[in-house]
Every structure is written in structure tokens, then in C-alpha cells.
Write an enzyme that holds these catalytic residues in place. Structure first.
Site, mmCIF file in Angstrom:
data_model
loop_
_atom_site.group_PDB
_atom_site.id
_atom_site.type_symbol
_atom_site.label_atom_id
_atom_site.label_comp_id
_atom_site.label_asym_id
_atom_site.label_seq_id
_atom_site.Cartn_x
_atom_site.Cartn_y
_atom_site.Cartn_z
ATOM 1 N N PHE A 1 -104.641 -36.613 36.966
ATOM 2 C CA PHE A 1 -104.230 -36.049 38.354
ATOM 3 C C PHE A 1 -105.352 -35.471 39.129
ATOM 4 O O PHE A 1 -105.494 -34.699 39.966
ATOM 5 C CB PHE A 1 -103.001 -35.126 38.332
ATOM 6 C CG PHE A 1 -101.815 -35.788 38.213
ATOM 7 C CD1 PHE A 1 -101.314 -36.543 37.330
ATOM 8 C CD2 PHE A 1 -100.909 -35.607 39.311
ATOM 9 C CE1 PHE A 1 -100.104 -36.995 37.456
ATOM 10 C CE2 PHE A 1 -99.874 -36.337 39.674
ATOM 11 C CZ PHE A 1 -99.353 -37.109 38.637
ATOM 12 N N ALA B 1 -108.898 -39.176 43.560
ATOM 13 C CA ALA B 1 -108.610 -38.824 45.027
ATOM 14 C C ALA B 1 -108.097 -40.052 45.676
ATOM 15 O O ALA B 1 -107.972 -41.345 44.999
ATOM 16 C CB ALA B 1 -110.411 -38.736 45.454
ATOM 17 N N GLY C 1 -98.404 -37.904 48.599
ATOM 18 C CA GLY C 1 -97.069 -38.260 49.059
ATOM 19 C C GLY C 1 -95.825 -38.185 47.959
ATOM 20 O O GLY C 1 -96.007 -37.568 47.005
ATOM 21 N N CYS D 1 -91.554 -35.123 46.155
ATOM 22 C CA CYS D 1 -91.253 -33.737 45.265
ATOM 23 C C CYS D 1 -92.556 -32.724 45.676
ATOM 24 O O CYS D 1 -92.092 -31.723 46.117
ATOM 25 C CB CYS D 1 -91.513 -34.152 44.035
ATOM 26 S SG CYS D 1 -89.798 -34.881 43.200
ATOM 27 N N LYS E 1 -92.455 -30.888 49.243
ATOM 28 C CA LYS E 1 -91.468 -30.085 49.307
ATOM 29 C C LYS E 1 -91.235 -29.010 48.306
ATOM 30 O O LYS E 1 -91.079 -27.879 48.687
ATOM 31 C CB LYS E 1 -90.037 -31.097 49.045
ATOM 32 C CG LYS E 1 -88.777 -30.401 49.123
ATOM 33 C CD LYS E 1 -87.702 -31.366 48.424
ATOM 34 C CE LYS E 1 -87.375 -30.853 47.200
ATOM 35 N NZ LYS E 1 -86.229 -31.272 46.545
ATOM 36 N N ARG F 1 -91.072 -41.813 51.290
ATOM 37 C CA ARG F 1 -90.885 -40.395 51.585
ATOM 38 C C ARG F 1 -92.510 -39.820 51.471
ATOM 39 O O ARG F 1 -92.819 -39.853 50.326
ATOM 40 C CB ARG F 1 -89.859 -39.679 50.771
ATOM 41 C CG ARG F 1 -88.536 -40.163 51.004
ATOM 42 C CD ARG F 1 -87.369 -39.609 50.331
ATOM 43 N NE ARG F 1 -87.407 -40.060 48.896
ATOM 44 C CZ ARG F 1 -86.576 -39.556 47.981
ATOM 45 N NH1 ARG F 1 -85.803 -38.667 48.083
ATOM 46 N NH2 ARG F 1 -86.915 -40.343 46.770
#
Ligand code: UDX
Length: 480
Positions: A266, A269, A274, A277, A280, A344
Site C-alpha cells: 500500500f 504511488a 478510489g 470504501c 467514504k 465508484r
């Protein structure tokens, strides 16, 4: 022939799953594969019919196959009513949506309504039932919202109905693997009986079980997603700095991520995170804390930093286009990551809006997300619609383009036959994911401009910010 289960052991409790969305269906099918008898229910009749016929209503790697085999094995069934599900299941998972509200808070109406309807169904059931909230909800929701709603609607006390929390950590594209083989299972319980039931349910899963309070489990989910989002945003900030001073972010991540206290995962870059989850959940986390008088300054900045990274990605593309009117861009990959058609919060959308808004013609392609993208486009202003076209093949999207933007690195883009280069007006790839093989770019006569990789651009003096113009970038030497 029915597939064998992943594990064999004492008979686990029966399970009901209310809400057969991505997460509910993947969880239901994974329980079934582990030998659990599962009854699913969804309010949408067509979704019930699809699952009952042994198919997945969603594009998700391996899910269709898992659902088909578990329906065939008879371990996964679909009920037409909640009463039927409540009758057949000892542990009932609520997997209902918690969509964001404009305030940043989550909309609890679907989960409250689901709990109420389930409570009414439980009124007619004999024996103990455990209701487990799997949806992502702010700390305290299971105990202060769901427990009283279920108790009131069912008219039952703690000896007959209990409420627990068990967040999921499934990522799209990997849901089946994540659901079958989670790296950890977090359960939030407030009584020994609930703990015992969940322990026996998860006994067949080879993963550590972390038992906490319901609010503790709910907090864990928000902390996990907020921290992952923070990690990405941190890498994106270092990547912007690296790009400016002629450094490759991947080299830096290899160096600092190999510290086991940090970890390399994680820290890729890109154009910003997006998906349904991260933004939000971070917003809801910040808002829920604020509602309790606590300020989460780091998390507050995560979404702003993400938006800045997306603007930077648009800027990088702009820097490769000829000035004046008539610039054309082939936009490759529209979903929030490869392997999904989910748009999303996809960073493709604000980037397309921004560059098309400046008069650039955008020629969009995605192997699976075009229908959803066309739907999104149809709701955008007419001016934008006029500048964005969609193409069924990559080759068509590339025709006459001044640059190809790689937003989601599907393997078919990375395979890049040489003939594609010839279709372009300028042979340039702006790689927002740093996924395109450098050697292939050389072989195909492509100039590769990689986000976060200052070495793929003209090295800049530390003191002077670079003012790149089209054609200034030298190709990177072959290497990866
Ligand atoms: C995420 C969490 O991973 C999962 O545990 C949680 O249950 C739901 O949210 P998901 O949104 O499906 O899952 O996708 P994920 O693979 O985490 O990627 C999210 C976004 O971050 C994507 O846009 C992805 O491209 C981006 N990302 C991810 C990066 O930019 N860099 C990384 O290093 C990782």
C-alpha cells in the site's frame, strides 16, 4: 459433482446472510465452501434468482465459479423471505449498504430497516439467534442502534437474541481469496455465548481470531481503512517530491518499505485512491470522531492529499500535450483499479473531467467498464459529453492520440503490440501507475513518462522547479 469443502471438522452453526451485494455474496459463498450451511436473502428478486441459478450478479474474479459450485453442493441456498432465513440460521449476518451522506456521516437507514425487518421475522422463531453486523458502521452502531431495534421488533430478550460485530476486510478483485483465506478475523461480542458461536463458525478458517467488544471491532475496520488510505497518500506525497528532483519513488519505497515496521504494501504511488470504501470510510471516521469531540487531524488530511494527487496526475498528462486546440488523449483504464468494472470514486472520472474541460478530446477505453462509464458520461454536461468518446478496442482509442494515459494497468495494455504505436500522433504513454515495462516501451518506440519517477523525465536541478514542455522527456533506460 459437489466440490469438497476447504476443511472438515465438527458441524458449524448454520448461517444466514441478509444482503447479497459483493461482500454479502462473497462471504456467504466462502462460508459454504468451508462446510457451513448458508441461506442467503436479498430484497431484489432478480438478484435472488441470479444467485439461485448459480451465477454471480457482479464482475468479481472467481465469484461466479464459487457461487456455482456452492449452489450445486447444496450448502448455499437462497430464501425468498427473511422469515425462511431466520428459521434456518443460527447466526445471521447483516451485509447491507451504509452509503455516505453529504455530511460525511453514513446513512444508517438501510441497516436500521434491515435490523427491524429481521427482528420481526425473529419474533416467530424458536431458539437463540445471533445477529452480526458485517457492514462498515461507526463505533457503537451495533450496540446502540441494531441491538435495541432487533430487541424491540422481535420482542425478545438477551437470552434469545444477541447482536455482535464482525467487519470484513475484502478488497475488490481479491474478494474470493480474501473471504476464503482472511489474514485475520475480528469479532466484537458482548457475551460468551456469541463468542462461542462465532468461534465455532470460524474454526474451519485458518486465521487468527481477534475477539474484542462490538465497538472495538467497528473501530478496527475504520482504523484499518483509514491507515491504508494514509499509507497511499503518504507514498503519493513522497512520489510528487521524488518526481520533481529526479528520483524514482519505487526505489525509495523499496528502501524504506523494507523496514518491517513500515512494510512495502500500500505504498504504490498512483493517481490517488478510489473505490467505494476508502474516501467514504475516512470521511465517516473523521466525522464520527468529531461528533464525539475528537479531532483526527491526520485522517482529515488524507482525502485532501488524495485530491491533490489526482490534480497532479492531470497536470502530468497536460504537460505532454501540444498546446492550443486539437489535443487528443487515449485514456486506458477507467475503473478505480484493474480487474474490476467498478467506477465508484475512480480517479479516471475527475481526471477526464478536468482535461476534457480544458478542450482535450478524450478517447476512452476499458476492457470491462465501458458500459458503466457510458452511463456516467450520459449524466455529465453536454459540453463534456461532446469531448469524450468511448472505443471498444484499445487500437481505436489510440488512433490519432498525442498521448496514452495508463490509469488502470490491465495486462492487455502492458502487452502493447508495436502496431499500436503507429496509430498515435505522438508515441507517448503517461503511466499513472508505473506499471508499463520500460523494455517494452523501448521496443515499441514509446516515450514513457511515469508518475512518481523523476528519472523518466528531464532531471531537474534541486533548486529550480522543472518547466517541462512536450518532447523534453528522455526515455528511461531499460530495466524493469
Ligand atoms: C479496500 C481495502 O483494501 C479492503 O480491505 C476494504 O475492505 C475495502 O477497501 P478496495 O477498495 O476494493 O479495498 O481496493 P484496494 O485494492 O484496497 O484499492 C483501493 C484504491 O487504492 C485503488 O484505487 C487502488 O488503485 C489504490 N491503491 C492501492 C494505490 O493507489 N496504491 C496502493 O499501494 C494500493
Amino acid at each position: 459433482m459437489p466440490r469438497k469443502t476447504e476443511n472438515v471438522g465438527p458441524r458449524p452453526p448454520t448461517v444466514g446472510v441478509v444482503g447479497l451485494g459483493y461482500m454479502g455474496l462473497a462471504s456467504a459463498a466462502a462460508f459454504a465452501r468451508h462446510g457451513v450451511s448458508v441461506t442467503g436473502y436479498d430484497v431484489l428478486p432478480e438478484r435472488r434468482a441470479t444467485v439461485r441459478s448459480g451465477s454471480s450478479p457482479f464482475h468479481e474474479e472467481g465469484l461466479g465459479e464459487l457461487v456455482r459450485s456452492e449452489i450445486q453442493s447444496g450448502r448455499l441456498r437462497v430464501a425468498d423471505t427473511l422469515a425462511e432465513l431466520a428459521d434456518q440460521s443460527t447466526i445471521i449476518f447483516l451485509c447491507l449498504p451504509t452509503p455516505p451522506l453529504p455530511t460525511g456521516r453514513i446513512d444508517l437507514r438501510p441497516i436500521r430497516a434491515g435490523a427491524e425487518e429481521l427482528g420481526r421475522a425473529l419474533a416467530r422463531v424458536n431458539g437463540f439467534r445471533l445477529v452480526v453486523i458485517k457492514s462498515t458502521v461507526v463505533p457503537g452502531t451495533a450496540q446502540t442502534v441494531n441491538a435495541p431495534v432487533v430487541a424491540k421488533a422481535s420482542g425478545k430478550g438477551p437470552a434469545q437474541v444477541a447482536v455482535a460485530s464482525n467487519p470484513e476486510f475484502l478488497a475488490e478483485g481479491r474478494m474470493v481469496a480474501d473471504a476464503l483465506r482472511p489474514d485475520r478475523i475480528v469479532v466484537g461480542v458482548s457475551d460468551p455465548r456469541s463468542e462461542q458461536l462465532l468461534r465455532s463458525l470460524y474454526a474451519a478458517f485458518d486465521a487468527p481470531l481477534i475477539v474484542v467488544t462490538p465497538a472495538g471491532a467497528e473501530m478496527t475496520k475504520y482504523a484499518a481503512n483509514s491507515f491504508l488510505a494514509l499509507k497511499i497518500s503518504f507514498a503519493n506525497e513522497v512520489s510528487r517530491f521524488s518526481e520533481r528532483v529526479g528520483v524514482d519513488i519505487d526505489d525509495v519505497v523499496r528502501g524504506f518499505g523494507s523496514d518491517p515496521r513500515i512494510g512495502e504494501q500500500f505504498l504504490k504511488a498512483g493517481p490517488g485512491f478510489g473505490g467505494s470504501c476508502f474516501s467514504k470510510d475516512v470521511r465517516a471516521f473523521v466525522r464520527a470522531a468529531k461528533d464525539q469531540g475528537v479531532r483526527l487531524r491526520l485522517s482529515e488530511q488524507v482525502v485532501a492529499a488524495n485530491d491533490e494527487q489526482t490534480r497532479h496526475a492531470a497536470e502530468l498528462i497536460r504537460g505532454e500535450l501540444p498546446r492550443g486546440r486539437g489535443a487528443k488523449v487515449a485514456f486506458l483504464g477507467l475503473a478505480f483499479k484493474e480487474g474490476t468494472d467498478d467506477l465508484r470514486e475512480s480517479r479516471a472520472l475527475p481526471i477526464v473531467r478536468e482535461i476534457a474541460g480544458e478542450g482535450v478530446a478524450v478517447r476512452a477505453h476499458d476492457p470491462v467498464a465501458l458500459p458503466k462509464f457510458r452511463d456516467w458520461l450520459s449524466k455529465e454536461p453536454a459540453g463534456l459529453q461532446a469531448r469524450v468518446s468511448t472505443w471498444a478496442t484499445t487500437a481505436e482509442a489510440l488512433t490519432g492520440a498525442d498521448a496514452a494515459v495508463l490509469q488502470a494497468p490491465w495486462p492487455e495494455y502492458l502487452a502493447w503490440p508495436k502496431a499500436w504505436t503507429a496509430r498515435m500522433r505522438q508515441p507517448v504513454i503517461v503511466d499513472l501507475r508505473r506499471a508499463f515495462p520500460t523494455a517494452r516501451a523501448h521496443a515499441a518506440g514509446i516515450r514513457l513518462v511515469r508518475l512518481g519517477d523523476g528519472t523518466s523525465m528531464r532531471p531537474a536541478a534541486l533548486s529550480t522547479p522543472p518547466t517541462r514542455s512536450p518532447g523534453q522527456n528522455a526515455p528511461r533506460s531499460a530495466g524493469n
